[in-house]
Design an enzyme around this catalytic site. Structure first.
Site, mmCIF file in Angstrom:
data_model
loop_
_atom_site.group_PDB
_atom_site.id
_atom_site.type_symbol
_atom_site.label_atom_id
_atom_site.label_comp_id
_atom_site.label_asym_id
_atom_site.label_seq_id
_atom_site.Cartn_x
_atom_site.Cartn_y
_atom_site.Cartn_z
ATOM 1 N N HIS A 56 0.910 -1.134 -0.024
ATOM 2 C CA HIS A 56 -0.015 -0.019 -0.067
ATOM 3 C C HIS A 56 0.931 1.307 -0.127
ATOM 4 C CE1 HIS A 56 -3.970 -1.913 1.632
ATOM 5 N NE2 HIS A 56 -3.400 -2.777 0.842
ATOM 6 N N GLU A 58 0.936 3.908 1.603
ATOM 7 C CA GLU A 58 1.264 4.388 2.988
ATOM 8 C C GLU A 58 2.399 3.970 3.627
ATOM 9 O OE1 GLU A 58 -3.130 5.375 2.398
ATOM 10 O OE2 GLU A 58 -1.773 3.750 2.120
ATOM 11 N N CYS A 86 -6.421 2.365 5.062
ATOM 12 C CA CYS A 86 -7.217 1.078 5.453
ATOM 13 C C CYS A 86 -6.497 0.970 6.830
ATOM 14 C CB CYS A 86 -6.748 0.013 4.574
ATOM 15 S SG CYS A 86 -5.144 -0.553 4.841
ATOM 16 N N CYS A 89 -2.903 0.182 7.176
ATOM 17 C CA CYS A 89 -2.067 1.291 7.167
ATOM 18 C C CYS A 89 -2.084 2.300 8.371
ATOM 19 C CB CYS A 89 -2.120 2.043 5.808
ATOM 20 S SG CYS A 89 -1.750 1.055 4.450
#
Length: 172
Positions: A56, A58, A86, A89
């Site tokens: 992801h 992040e 999410c 993260c």
């Protein structure tokens, strides 16, 4: 005049556009400290055949930041993301010391920022965070709509249905 939040969100949107151009889920992230971008990343490995849920934007940005600036107090960092972080993260950044989060588009399916920290165990219950949503939401929404028209990732999800049902306001 563009606000500081909009300026940094534009940088995150640039990352998201690059992800989209590469066939990836259009999430971009920049991390800012002392008014400067200190890390940036985009979602990768969301395409069919190479899909994973670790890469992801992040997490990639955070890994870069701690590798390149191990001395930086992460409590001074503001995260700008084109999609609400999410749960994975959000928790990772919280545990790393980040407390300020700004995002463009709400993740109605997997967003973690609405997690009621005060109801969790002591480690999380004592955390005080600053959250700001909907910064350049329309621009981010447009990228997600473009992705869901052609992409395969999360195609039949609540997020895809919600996104495609949204109306993008025309620019004057």
């Amino acid at each position: 005049m563009m606000s500081e939040h909009e300026q940094f969100m534009h940088a995150a949107l640039d990352e998201a556009r690059q992800a989209l151009a590469g066939g990836e889920f259009p999430v971009g992230c920049v991390m800012v400290a002392d008014g400067r971008i200190v890390a940036r990343a985009r979602r990768c490995n969301s395409a069919e055949g190479q899909r994973n849920e670790i890469d992801h934007a992040e997490v990639i940005a955070l890994r870069r930041l701690v590798a390149e600036r191990p001395d930086l107090d992460l409590g001074t960092v503001t995260v700008y993301s084109t999609l609400e972080p999410c749960l994975m993260c959000y928790a990772t950044m919280l545990l790393s010391g980040i407390r300020t989060f700004v995002w463009a588009y709400e993740d109605v399916m997997g967003g973690g920022a609405n997690l009621p920290l005060y109801m969790l165990n002591t480690l999380y219950a004592q955390m005080r965070v600053h959250l700001l949503d909907r910064v350049l939401r329309e621009e981010s929404l447009h990228l997600f709509q473009e992705f869901f028209r052609t992409g395969t990732y999360w195609q039949d999800s609540l997020l895809a249905r919600y996104t495609m049902a949204q109306t993008v306001q025309a620019k004057p």
